[in-house]
Design an enzyme around this catalytic site. Sequence first.
Site, PDB file in Angstrom:
ATOM      1  N   ARG A  32       0.849  -1.196   0.000  1.00 20.80           N
ATOM      2  CA  ARG A  32       0.000   0.000   0.000  1.00 20.80           C
ATOM      3  C   ARG A  32       0.878   1.237   0.000  1.00 20.80           C
ATOM      4  O   ARG A  32       1.772   1.382   0.842  1.00 20.80           O
ATOM      5  CB  ARG A  32      -0.901  -0.004   1.234  1.00 20.80           C
ATOM      6  CG  ARG A  32      -1.633   1.312   1.500  1.00 20.80           C
ATOM      7  CD  ARG A  32      -2.499   1.182   2.742  1.00 20.80           C
ATOM      8  NE  ARG A  32      -3.099   2.444   3.152  1.00 20.80           N
ATOM      9  CZ  ARG A  32      -2.756   3.150   4.241  1.00 20.80           C
ATOM     10  NH1 ARG A  32      -1.774   2.699   5.036  1.00 20.80           N
ATOM     11  NH2 ARG A  32      -3.349   4.270   4.538  1.00 20.80           N
ATOM     12  N   ARG A  73      -9.052  18.308   9.599  1.00 15.73           N
ATOM     13  CA  ARG A  73      -7.996  18.468  10.593  1.00 15.73           C
ATOM     14  C   ARG A  73      -8.020  19.850  11.230  1.00 15.73           C
ATOM     15  O   ARG A  73      -8.583  20.790  10.671  1.00 15.73           O
ATOM     16  CB  ARG A  73      -6.616  18.264   9.944  1.00 15.73           C
ATOM     17  CG  ARG A  73      -6.402  16.911   9.314  1.00 15.73           C
ATOM     18  CD  ARG A  73      -5.027  16.819   8.650  1.00 15.73           C
ATOM     19  NE  ARG A  73      -4.823  15.540   7.987  1.00 15.73           N
ATOM     20  CZ  ARG A  73      -4.341  14.461   8.578  1.00 15.73           C
ATOM     21  NH1 ARG A  73      -4.010  14.524   9.867  1.00 15.73           N
ATOM     22  NH2 ARG A  73      -4.176  13.340   7.912  1.00 15.73           N
ATOM     23  N   LYS A 219     -13.006   2.463   1.107  1.00 10.74           N
ATOM     24  CA  LYS A 219     -12.656   2.454   2.527  1.00 10.74           C
ATOM     25  C   LYS A 219     -13.898   2.880   3.326  1.00 10.74           C
ATOM     26  O   LYS A 219     -14.292   4.036   3.288  1.00 10.74           O
ATOM     27  CB  LYS A 219     -11.489   3.405   2.789  1.00 10.74           C
ATOM     28  CG  LYS A 219     -10.202   2.985   2.100  1.00 10.74           C
ATOM     29  CD  LYS A 219      -9.119   4.032   2.228  1.00 10.74           C
ATOM     30  CE  LYS A 219      -8.672   4.234   3.669  1.00 10.74           C
ATOM     31  NZ  LYS A 219      -7.579   5.241   3.756  1.00 10.74           N
ATOM     32  N   THR A 279      -6.228  -1.567  10.174  1.00 12.02           N
ATOM     33  CA  THR A 279      -6.007  -0.650  11.298  1.00 12.02           C
ATOM     34  C   THR A 279      -5.629  -1.365  12.591  1.00 12.02           C
ATOM     35  O   THR A 279      -6.400  -2.147  13.148  1.00 12.02           O
ATOM     36  CB  THR A 279      -7.218   0.265  11.578  1.00 12.02           C
ATOM     37  OG1 THR A 279      -7.706   0.811  10.361  1.00 12.02           O
ATOM     38  CG2 THR A 279      -6.806   1.397  12.507  1.00 12.02           C
TER      39      THR A 279
END
Length: 480
Positions: A32, A73, A219, A279
Amino acid sequence: MRRTKIVATLGPATTSQESIEAIVKAGVNVVRMNFSHGSSEEHKARADLVRQAAMKAGRSVAILGDLQGPKIRIERFKDGKIFLNAGDEFVLDANLGRDAGDQKQVGLTYKQLPREVVVDDELWLDDGRLVLKVINIQEDKIYTKAINSWELSDNKGINRRGGGLSAEALTEKDKKDIKLAAEIDVDFLAVSFPRNGDDLRLARRLMEEAGGEAAIVAKVERAESIIQPVLDDIIDASDVIMVARGDLGVEIGDANLPEAQKMLIKRSRGKDKAVITATQMMESMITNPIPTRAEVFDVANAVMDGTDAVMLSGESATGNNPALVIETMSKICEEAEHNAGVTTSSHRIGDEFQRSDEAVAMASMYIGNHMNVKAVASLTESGATARWMSRISSGLPIYALTPHKKTCRRVSIYRGVYPVHIDEPITDPMHANYMAVELLIERSQVKNGDLVIVTKGDLMGIDGGTNMLKIIRVGDHIID
């Protein structure tokens, strides 16, 4: 032979030729490349090293390009970081300068946030390590109170508990990175935070317009994306589903993750799509030589749930020994695959099949599971027949024989499927039977007297043309 595939994220620990050769030798199936970090030149260089290492090892290793997506963010602090105590008031200000954060306030990258939250919302920062409760909103300022005590540093992500933020899945950066992914010729393209199937269809169209042929990975990380109609739209529009447990856990709550993971894997496999579970699977091995027992159980449970692949992030990107992590994960997967529930299946037993290649794939695996068949060899163009076969839980190895290296890499993510590159298309059916069995003998998978299933098409070399299934006893194949 391990059936579950391993995806490993590249990073500073896997940049050199030696480190990449080490993870390929350790058994990685897909690498990845995280487009959130690194330059286009760095990604191209790593892709070249991966392909060189795979060729040297005589293996097919796929490349997955992962788009950054609309990561919401905070901006930066004057002094790099602050510490908030429970009960402290803190302001998120969409108009504050990029580097003007202090003990009382910080800026936002997502300027719409003040218009998408309401009083009493919980905002989870830094993957949920700090929770801020919204107490007031005035124009571009969100006034909050810290629920717990935690350090806060630059550029940490923000999630709204329960989801519902409207940020588009594909940013301008992502659209540029799709062109980079096409140039690199990645095998898989992962789309972060898709809201629905349209986001994935757009990514596919942009990839095709850029000249790429990557399979699309969705995802799943928004709370609203696991609602049934939305989830089905996302699955139908993608080729692979990634259970992205980091942001998804923040939005739905970690306690709800196990049920969500099982549902996502079952639903995706039921629609004949591949699944990656991701994860923090072996996170302690970033620094430690052995995993925790909880991590061992986590990986094993994902395997027993039916995931096609398990993914490493920081463990292989920044860890002390990426190759050791892959070897350790591989052993856990192999042991979990001995579980009886992993080798039995009633998948789609009551369904009506729409295509001949799909029907042949399903029939092959049911015959294999109910006879003493040792292996299945599928002569395939696109890999679709092997994918359908891999949806049936079984201990049977499935060999995808194809003249296309792209197909070899594509099937590398399917559980229980082993790609075999053949030099050129085979047009004679009898020769195809002979060659398929001989390849299995060369790999010490079968011996005289064993039963093998071979699938192929009357018109070989045509996508979707598989319409033949033959059961062959090794030894008889020479005159068949």
